[in-house]
Design a protein around this motif. Structure first.
Motif, mmCIF file in Angstrom:
data_model
loop_
_atom_site.group_PDB
_atom_site.id
_atom_site.type_symbol
_atom_site.label_atom_id
_atom_site.label_comp_id
_atom_site.label_asym_id
_atom_site.label_seq_id
_atom_site.Cartn_x
_atom_site.Cartn_y
_atom_site.Cartn_z
ATOM 1 N N ILE A 1 0.841 -1.202 0.000
ATOM 2 C CA ILE A 1 0.000 0.000 0.000
ATOM 3 C C ILE A 1 0.879 1.257 0.000
ATOM 4 O O ILE A 1 1.895 1.300 0.691
ATOM 5 C CB ILE A 1 -0.951 -0.040 1.219
ATOM 6 N N THR A 2 0.488 2.243 -0.828
ATOM 7 C CA THR A 2 1.371 3.416 -1.002
ATOM 8 C C THR A 2 1.085 4.530 -0.001
ATOM 9 O O THR A 2 1.673 5.603 -0.077
ATOM 10 C CB THR A 2 1.225 3.985 -2.425
ATOM 11 N N THR A 3 0.135 4.311 0.881
ATOM 12 C CA THR A 3 -0.091 5.309 1.928
ATOM 13 C C THR A 3 0.435 4.752 3.245
ATOM 14 O O THR A 3 0.661 3.549 3.373
ATOM 15 C CB THR A 3 -1.596 5.594 2.095
ATOM 16 N N ASP B 1 -8.149 16.041 8.522
ATOM 17 C CA ASP B 1 -6.879 16.649 8.110
ATOM 18 C C ASP B 1 -6.170 17.170 9.344
ATOM 19 O O ASP B 1 -6.744 17.959 10.097
ATOM 20 C CB ASP B 1 -7.138 17.820 7.156
ATOM 21 N N VAL B 2 -4.942 16.722 9.542
ATOM 22 C CA VAL B 2 -4.161 17.248 10.662
ATOM 23 C C VAL B 2 -2.793 17.696 10.167
ATOM 24 O O VAL B 2 -2.319 17.255 9.127
ATOM 25 C CB VAL B 2 -3.967 16.193 11.786
ATOM 26 N N GLY B 3 -2.202 18.583 10.948
ATOM 27 C CA GLY B 3 -0.840 19.003 10.628
ATOM 28 C C GLY B 3 0.097 18.409 11.657
ATOM 29 O O GLY B 3 -0.263 18.285 12.832
ATOM 30 N N VAL C 1 -1.498 15.941 6.862
ATOM 31 C CA VAL C 1 -1.800 14.519 6.681
ATOM 32 C C VAL C 1 -3.308 14.307 6.791
ATOM 33 O O VAL C 1 -3.954 14.862 7.676
ATOM 34 C CB VAL C 1 -1.077 13.682 7.765
ATOM 35 N N THR C 2 -3.829 13.536 5.838
ATOM 36 C CA THR C 2 -5.246 13.187 5.911
ATOM 37 C C THR C 2 -5.343 11.796 6.531
ATOM 38 O O THR C 2 -4.711 10.855 6.046
ATOM 39 C CB THR C 2 -5.871 13.208 4.504
ATOM 40 N N GLN D 1 -2.335 9.715 4.886
ATOM 41 C CA GLN D 1 -1.985 10.152 3.521
ATOM 42 C C GLN D 1 -1.333 11.536 3.585
ATOM 43 O O GLN D 1 -1.932 12.470 4.146
ATOM 44 C CB GLN D 1 -3.259 10.234 2.683
ATOM 45 N N ASP D 2 -0.123 11.622 3.033
ATOM 46 C CA ASP D 2 0.588 12.911 3.040
ATOM 47 C C ASP D 2 -0.027 13.823 1.968
ATOM 48 O O ASP D 2 0.125 13.575 0.776
ATOM 49 C CB ASP D 2 2.076 12.663 2.753
#
Ligand code: ADP
Length: 648
Positions: free
Chosen positions: A80-82, A157-159, A170-171, A192-193
């Protein structure tokens, strides 16, 4: 005989033996068949058993391989790419993939995983994406461990600040896992970036806002308040300059460049015309303008290939001394501006000393700016042209209005004294006619009286001409004010024509006017204002008389023409060139080079204009057939009036 009997018995015996043998053979064959059937059945059972064995062996091998592989969950995790992490109920990470490790920078802090969830969260400085710290109960992992599912609709969504110091957006999404008792036992969380994506979104947003502002400039145009920029002396009107200056300001903000300017290329002379610049101070503006004003385009861009590239529409990078410091060279990009296929100028963009690498979006943006600039400029030019045309139109309208007012007043003022003069002449003529002279009256005296009578007749003719001119002026002013009144009645055009011809004959006794009409018709019924129609015929006739030699006859034709009646007046005058024929019917138009050959020379060029108006108000048409030296035929048609066909 005995011999033959015996032979027969022997034969029978042989047959019996043979039969027995056949029976034995048949029996053996049957047995054989049975045995082979049994054998075949056994054979296929054996084959089936072998197949089953092979299959089992395969399964066994696959099963062995399966068990020998690493855990399949890990394989899924890695592909998985996330970022993906599996947590236990206490928030400890049981498994995670490489993407997650790298995203968080975990490899730089191997002890990180030994910390508890709260410590780990604080280490990442989790915030809401806009810099506001998120309390632990709102961390996505805690929400999921409380049983919440963060699906695609609820993702958060967080930072964060990663362990190696990067700021990321990042989600986060994920779901809890339950044990046999239905209690949350684990949590799977996907990270997810979206840093780049949101930066791009932000940039797109900024660009859209700037483009919108530019579009507003297009809509507002010259109504903009002064932007407060130092105005540049330029041949381009200052309103355009203001708009372009504002546009450049926006473009600079969008492109993030140091300086941006617009230079036009003057059509014909191909000289540069610096129009607007931003990103420089007052002094530099003047330097820039002085450096480029009037410079030939071919001197500024001396490289032929670059010139061609600009003409073809592509951006061109130049490395040249700046206009502010000739000892200093810098890179600048020129974006061409075209109207149709013509290169009308360029936008110059530079990033100071930086060698700027242009992204595809930036190039597209700069192209959009150049197109918008062309639009703004074209629009302003059109607006100015429109305003000038409008001003001219207004001036013309006013001049016409004044002229009409003047005509109306003048003709009224003239008519009154003319009526009085005419009345007095009539009176004097009548008195002179009734004068009786005693026989001893000297010849000289009676001669003088005759001369007075002759002078009175001449004055009467002059008054008639003046009256006609004043009448024409009055009619034209009525037409202009749309106040020409018609009193329509059923009438016979033949009567009107005859009466008008008679009037002209008695006023021009020396001229020949011939009337021609078909024998079969005595009535040409029309619905018309008879006086006005007579005025048209009279005008045609007096023109024909006026512009042809006195020894030439005038011919009048009257006939049916389809649903209309046509009247034509033909003369043998000079004829009218085709090019001027369309203008004949305009106000105050007189054909150059056509002279009055007989009668009075007075004419204002109004008669035919009045004729056309009268005929068109009767739903008729006018026209002329003429050529130089071929004479002229002026004609008009009027609708044939059915109801009044039997006029008394
Ligand atoms: P005007 O009072 O000048 O005759 P009109 O409107 O009746 O004004 O005619 C306009 C012009 O058309 C005249 O000035 C003359 O140049 C030309 N024109 C009119 N009728 C004739 C004709 N029968 N033959 C030649 N030219 C004519």
């Amino acid at each position: 005989m005995d011999g033959s009997v015996r032979t027969e018995q022997a034969l029978q015996e042989e047959v019996r033996i043979l039969r027995a043998r056949i029976a034995t053979l048949e029996e053996t064959e049957r047995r054989h068949q049975h045995l082979s059937q049994q054998y075949q059945a056994q054979q296929s059972a054996l084959e089936e058993a072998q197949l089953q064995q092979q299959e089992l062996l395969h399964k066994l091998a696959a099963a062995t391989e399966f068990t020998e592989q690493s855990h399949p969950f890990d394989i899924v995790f890695e592909t998985i790419t996330t970022g993906l992490a599996l947590y236990d109920i206490n928030g400890n990470i049981l498994r995670m993939n490489t993407v997650y490790r790298q995203m968080m920078g975990i490899d730089r802090h191997p002890t990180y995983l030994a910390n508890n969830l709260e410590e780990r969260g604080h280490a990442l400085l989790i915030h809401n994406g806009k810099g506001q710290a998120l309390p632990p109960e709102q961390w996505p992992i805690n929400r999921i461990l409380r049983g919440e599912v963060l699906g695609s609709q609820q993702e958060v969504d967080v930072g964060i600040t990663t362990l190696d110091g990067r700021e990321l957006l990042v989600t986060v999404s994920g779901a809890p896992m339950y044990d046999a008792q239905g209690k949350v036992s684990h949590a799977v969380v996907i990270y997810q970036d979206t840093t780049e994506r949101s930066q791009l979104n932000q940039r797109t947003h900024d660009v859209l806002r700037a483009l919108l502002a530019m579009a507003e400039i297009l809509v507002q145009g010259t109504d903009l308040a002064d932007s407060g920029e130092t105005p540049i002396k330029s041949t381009v009107k200052s309103s355009i300059h203001r708009v372009l200056q504002r546009l450049m300001k926006l473009a600079r903000r969008v492109l993030g460049c140091q300086r941006i300017s617009i230079t036009l290329i003057e059509a014909g002379s191909e000289q540069l015309q610096p129009v607007a610049i931003v990103g420089v101070d007052r002094e530099e503006i003047l330097q820039w303008q002085a450096a480029f004003e009037g410079m030939p385009f071919s001197s500024y861009i001396s490289d032929h290939q670059q010139q061609m590239a600009l003409h073809a529409g592509g951006p061109v990078t130049i490395y040249q001394p700046t206009s502010f410091d000739p000892t200093h060279r810098h890179y600048a990009v020129l974006m061409p501006m075209h109207t149709g296929t013509r290169l009308i100028g360029f936008i110059t963009i530079d990033y100071g000393d930086d060698v700027h690498t242009w992204t595809r979006e930036e190039v597209a943006l700069a192209e959009a700016v150049s197109r918008l600039t062309v639009l703004v400029q074209e629009r302003e030019r059109l607006l100015l042209e429109q305003a000038e045309a409008h001003a001219k139109e207004l001036a013309l309208l006013e001049a016409n209005q004044r002229m009409d007012e003047f005509l109306s007043i003048a003709s009224h003022e003239l008519r009154t004294p003319l009526t009085t003069i005419n009345g007095n002449i009539q009176l004097a003529k009548r008195r002179a006619q009734t004068l009786t002279f005693p026989p001893e009256t000297p010849q000289d005296f009676t001669n003088k009286i005759e001369l007075i009578q002759e002078l009175l007749s001449r004055a009467e003719r002059q008054v008639r001409i003046q009256n006609r001119l004043v009448g024409d002026l009055l009619d034209v002013s009525r037409i202009q004010a749309d106040r020409l009144e018609l009193h329509m009645k059923p009438c016979n055009l033949l009567d009107i024509v005859n009466e008008t011809i008679e009037d002209q004959r008695s006023a021009n006794t020396e001229r020949t006017i011939v009337m021609q009409r078909p024998e079969y018709a005595a009535e040409f019924p029309i619905l018309a204002d008879a006086d006005r129609v007579s005025q048209v015929i009279s005008n045609y006739l007096s023109n024909a008389l006026k512009y042809s030699a006195s020894d030439h006859a005038i011919r009048v034709y009257l006939d049916r023409d389809g649903p209309a009646i046509r009247l034509s007046v033909r003369d043998a005058g000079p004829g009218i060139p085709l090019a001027t024929q369309d203008h004949l019917w305009e106000r105050f138009y007189r054909v150059p080079g056509i002279n009055v050959l007989s009668g009075s020379g007075v004419g204002l060029g109004l008669g035919l204009h009045i004729c056309r108006t009268i005929i068109e108000r009767h739903q008729g048409e006018v026209g002329v057939i003429s050529a130089p030296d071929q004479g002229s035929t002026f004609w008009f048609t009027l609708p044939y009036h059915q109801q009044s066909e039997s006029l008394s």
